[in-house]
Write a protein that holds these residues in place. Structure first.
Motif, short mmCIF file in Angstrom:
data_model
loop_
_atom_site.label_atom_id
_atom_site.label_comp_id
_atom_site.label_asym_id
_atom_site.label_seq_id
_atom_site.Cartn_x
_atom_site.Cartn_y
_atom_site.Cartn_z
N UNK A 36 0.84 -1.19 0.00
CA UNK A 36 0.00 0.00 0.00
C UNK A 36 0.88 1.24 0.00
N UNK A 37 0.88 1.95 -1.14
CA UNK A 37 1.76 3.11 -1.28
C UNK A 37 1.39 4.22 -0.30
N UNK A 38 0.15 4.24 0.15
CA UNK A 38 -0.27 5.30 1.06
C UNK A 38 0.14 5.01 2.49
N UNK A 39 0.45 3.78 2.79
CA UNK A 39 0.86 3.45 4.16
C UNK A 39 2.37 3.30 4.29
N UNK A 92 -16.92 8.04 -8.86
CA UNK A 92 -15.64 8.34 -9.51
C UNK A 92 -15.82 8.90 -10.92
N UNK A 136 -10.14 6.91 -13.40
CA UNK A 136 -10.44 5.50 -13.57
C UNK A 136 -9.37 4.66 -12.96
N UNK A 137 -8.72 3.85 -13.77
CA UNK A 137 -7.72 2.93 -13.27
C UNK A 137 -6.50 3.68 -12.75
N UNK A 138 -5.94 3.21 -11.65
CA UNK A 138 -4.68 3.77 -11.16
C UNK A 138 -4.89 4.78 -10.06
N UNK A 139 -3.78 5.39 -9.63
CA UNK A 139 -3.86 6.33 -8.52
C UNK A 139 -4.69 7.55 -8.89
N UNK A 140 -5.47 8.04 -7.92
CA UNK A 140 -6.29 9.21 -8.18
C UNK A 140 -5.58 10.48 -7.75
N UNK A 141 -4.54 10.32 -6.95
CA UNK A 141 -3.72 11.46 -6.58
C UNK A 141 -2.34 11.22 -7.17
N UNK A 180 1.23 10.45 -7.56
CA UNK A 180 2.16 9.91 -6.56
C UNK A 180 3.45 10.73 -6.53
N UNK A 181 3.36 11.92 -5.96
CA UNK A 181 4.48 12.84 -5.96
C UNK A 181 5.20 12.78 -4.62
N UNK A 182 6.49 12.96 -4.68
CA UNK A 182 7.29 12.96 -3.46
C UNK A 182 6.80 14.03 -2.49
#
Lengths: 256, 496
Positions: free
Chosen positions: B213-216, B480, B485-490, B492-494
């Motif tokens: 989980x990229x968000x965690x 949505x 659609x598919x993939x991250x909705x935000x 993924x920036x540092x």
């Protein structure tokens, strides 16, 4: 007037920024919560910077917290010169570790070309504030004795007055410049906290110490095949970033 | 019995031609981004060789996987107590130099260079610093034994071999190598999940895919050092770890992952296995030489009525059970006993199984003559150029019996088919060989068919994931609308 701004108004601005921005950032920009470790690009020098810095700064932080919690206890402890010396030297050791570690980290960032790209303005600002904060702290410890005693007598009542929403800034008026600088930089750190990588402190992985080893997450409740799925037990956040991860968080988490 | 389904894989190494098409397919789909340039979720290594990252199998250096000590199994590198002190500096973390410094070329110089007496060149520039650099390592730097005195000699699997055996491997006339394609093993007892302090890594219940989980993820980096296969990677740009996701959007739609789909040699098979989750702890807690047997016995027969009943009770979907009976993994692994896990000694229970390669075993160099003859047809197995010990170090935690069994059977299938199609072998001898290899003409034909002539639907038996039944089907369908659609909705920036 300046005292009122710095010690009476700015603290509230800083605390509000910390609370509001951290919460809002966690809710909408959770991807950006990271310690942003650069060890993958440079490991050897990091050891000599990161370890002393973190141990030192944590020691100093806990010292301040203890003083804040039991100022009278600190004064009683300091009643005996030997104990006073022990406390002051311990604090100075932690502070020096933090300062030397920070210097090592900053030198590392500047010396290694690979680290230039992942170093942001926020990182540099943080370095400056931390350097000033720790440096002024050590200066106070060395030249305005005894820091631990007057911290308990003067700074703690001031801090408590802030948290009781009755800021008592007159108590700070006679303090020397280094102390005022130290306090101002401390509030500055609080103010920029949630805009920088400092947010990794808020998500320190303490629950890891007792959580089970494996983590299994189900997309649907087990055993309800063929039936209409029932409502999730946890609140569903529709704007989490990744599809699979979102379903994972939303549905029952099963620990194996 | 807690029955769970796992999307599992077979890589038939005898068929791998080392073309790297799988790696490119994966790179183009998933890791063609800043910070991920050096990542190869799928890579193909030459064995003997040091692999990617360099010497990833050397757990003295990286301390990956689990370790069994005094009857208890624990992570080799990170105890919960140690994680408190090592979080500020992970002593076992590989750095980018253990992989390679990513680079590009200054192509524009070819156009912009002023006129002169030399040809303009496109110099290599580092993607980390933007400065010109000398390329000293790259993906597949030791491909096809390139620079083997420097690289292949350091292969940790050569440790058990005698000096003479080692020398024999690297004499130019007797050189031997094979390819080892690697992706995340989607283990049943993943060390990366257990090591993640923030709980970002997890195993999906329905299909066993291990995701991050990229968000965690908070960049504590323990997954990278804990994975004994070094298949979690650290993105230096976003400050997050990443790993193979087994192309789950494709798998959920019943399609094979990109690396499987694009495989030129058609070495890859994907299917389901059922396993008993209640037995994970006892399975990982056996001596090294019994690990393969223990892991295989954990995997359940999908045709057994008791298993079916237990599976239904555990909530395994009907369609999953039906697909499990047609699984190519079940056939290679349990029915034919041809496939083995990679480095089972790390006790992560990897769910990617390899059919060990026969090809380099067949022939020997006899005083400069390429010799494929032997008094008995199985003789060449024991005197093979690639020592059995080496293969056992890779695929069976040192238990040579498993490797020998698999190779013997593969050889018997070959000879049986030769007798059937060419007809130059004595049928009595071939019949004896088949029974010695613990197989029958029917089984040999089935192995031959699934090895040499499988159709797409036979290689990839992937059940529907029933997304219509998952909890998100309760969502407002318009929630949505207008989003990506598919993939991250935000993006993924540092973070700062």
């Amino acid at each position: 007037m300046l005292d009122l701004l710095l010690f009476g108004v700015f603290p509230y601005v800083a605390i509000i920024l910390l609370l509001v921005v951290s919460i809002q950032r966690y809710r909408s920009q959770r991807f950006t919560f990271s310690s942003l470790s650069s060890q993958f690009l440079e490991s050897r020098r990091l050891f000599w910077g990161s370890v002393p810095f973190h141990l030192g700064i944590l020691g100093v932080l806990f010292g301040h917290l203890i003083g804040f919690a039991i100022p009278r206890g600190v004064q009683l402890w300091n009643g005996d010169p030997l104990r006073l010396w022990i406390l002051e030297v311990t604090a100075l050791v932690f502070g020096s570790m933090a300062l030397l570690g920070l210097i090592a980290l900053v030198v590392r960032r500047m010396a290694d070309r690979r680290l230039h790209q992942p170093t942001s303005i926020a990182d540099k600002t943080l370095h400056v504030i931390l350097f000033g904060l720790i440096g002024s702290g050590i200066y106070i410890a060395l030249f305005h004795r005894w820091g631990s005693s007057w911290y308990a007598q003067v700074a703690v009542p001031y801090l408590r007055s802030i948290f009781l929403f009755q800021p008592n800034i007159t108590i700070l008026a006679p303090l020397p410049f280094a102390v005022k600088l130290h306090i101002t930089l401390a509030w500055s750190l609080v103010a920029i906290f949630s805009f920088t990588r400092m947010v990794h402190v808020l998500v320190a992985p303490i629950p890891y110490l007792w959580r089970p080893n494996q983590l299994v997450i189900w997309n649907r409740r087990r055993g309800d095949q063929g039936e209409t799925p029932t409502a999730p037990t946890e609140p569903h956040r529709p704007n989490a970033a990744h599809d699979a991860h979102r379903t994972g968080e939303a549905v029952r988490v099963r620990e194996a | 019995m807690d029955v769970r389904a796992q999307v599992s894989m077979i890589f038939h190494l005898d068929k791998c031609i080392g073309c790297h098409t799988c790696s490119i397919a994966c790179k183009n789909v998933w890791t063609d981004r800043q910070g991920a340039e050096y990542m190869w979720w799928n890579n193909v290594e030459t064995k003997p060789g040091t692999g990617f990252p360099t010497k990833w199998e050397d757990q003295e250096k990286y301390k990956g996987g689990w370790e069994r000590k005094n009857g208890k199994v624990h992570l080799r590198a990170i105890s919960k107590a140690a994680s408190v002190s090592e979080i500020f500096h992970n002593p076992n973390l590989p750095t980018i130099d253990d992989y390679y410094e990513p680079w590009t070329y200054k192509y524009q110089d070819l156009f912009d260079a002023p006129e002169g007496s030399d040809q303009p060149t496109a110099r290599a520039v580092s993607l980390l610093t933007g400065e010109p650099m000398n390329i000293e390592a790259g993906p597949n730097w030791d491909d096809d034994l390139g620079g083997s005195p420097i690289y292949a000699e350091n292969d940790p699997n050569l440790e058990g071999l005698t000096e003479a055996e080692r020398q024999a491997l690297f004499e130019t006339e007797r050189l031997v190598f094979f390819y080892l394609p690697r992706i995340c093993n989607h283990c049943v007892n993943p060390a990366c999940v257990a090591a993640c302090p923030s709980g970002a890594l997890y195993k999906r219940g329905e299909d066993g895919i291990v995701l991050l989980n990229q968000e965690r993820c908070r960049a504590w980096r323990f997954c990278v050092s804990a994975c004994p296969y070094k298949k979690t990677y650290f993105n230096w740009s976003t400050g997050k770890s990443e790993k193979c996701i087994l192309c789950y959007p494709r798998v959920e739609a019943g399609e094979a992952p990109a690396c499987f789909h694009s495989c030129v040699g058609r070495i890859r098979y994907m299917g389901l296995v059922l396993y008993d989750a209640d037995r994970i702890q006892e399975t990982i807690n056996v001596p090294d030489d019994q690990l393969v047997e223990a892991q295989k016995s954990m995997i359940l027969d999908p045709t057994d009525p008791a298993v079916i009943a237990a599976a239904q009770k555990s909530g395994v979907h009907e369609s999953v059970l039906e697909f499990a009976t047609r699984s190519p993994v079940w056939r290679f692994l349990k029915e034919w006993n041809l496939a083995l896990p990679l480095h089972p000694e790390h006790r992560t229970l990897p769910m990617l199984f390899y059919v060990p390669p026969l090809l380099p075993v067949m022939a020997r160099n006899n005083d400069g003559v390429y010799d494929t003859s032997s008094p008995d047809l199985f003789g060449s197995l024991e005197e093979s150029r690639l020592p059995m010990k080496y293969l056992a170090s890779l695929f069976s935690a040192g238990n040579e019996g498993h490797v020998r069994y698999s190779l013997k059977k593969q050889l018997a299938v070959r000879l049986w088919r030769r007798q059937q199609t060419v007809g130059d072998l004595d049928s009595a001898v071939v019949a004896r060989l088949l029974s010695e290899a613990d197989t029958t003409p029917e089984e040999a034909d089935a192995i031959y068919r699934l090895t040499s002539l499988p159709l797409y639907d036979e290689r990839f038996v992937i059940p529907p994931s029933h997304r219509e039944e998952v909890i998100e089907s309760l969502d407002d369908p318009a929630a949505y609308k207008g989003l990506t659609g598919f993939g991250p909705r935000v993006e993924p920036r540092r973070g700062l």
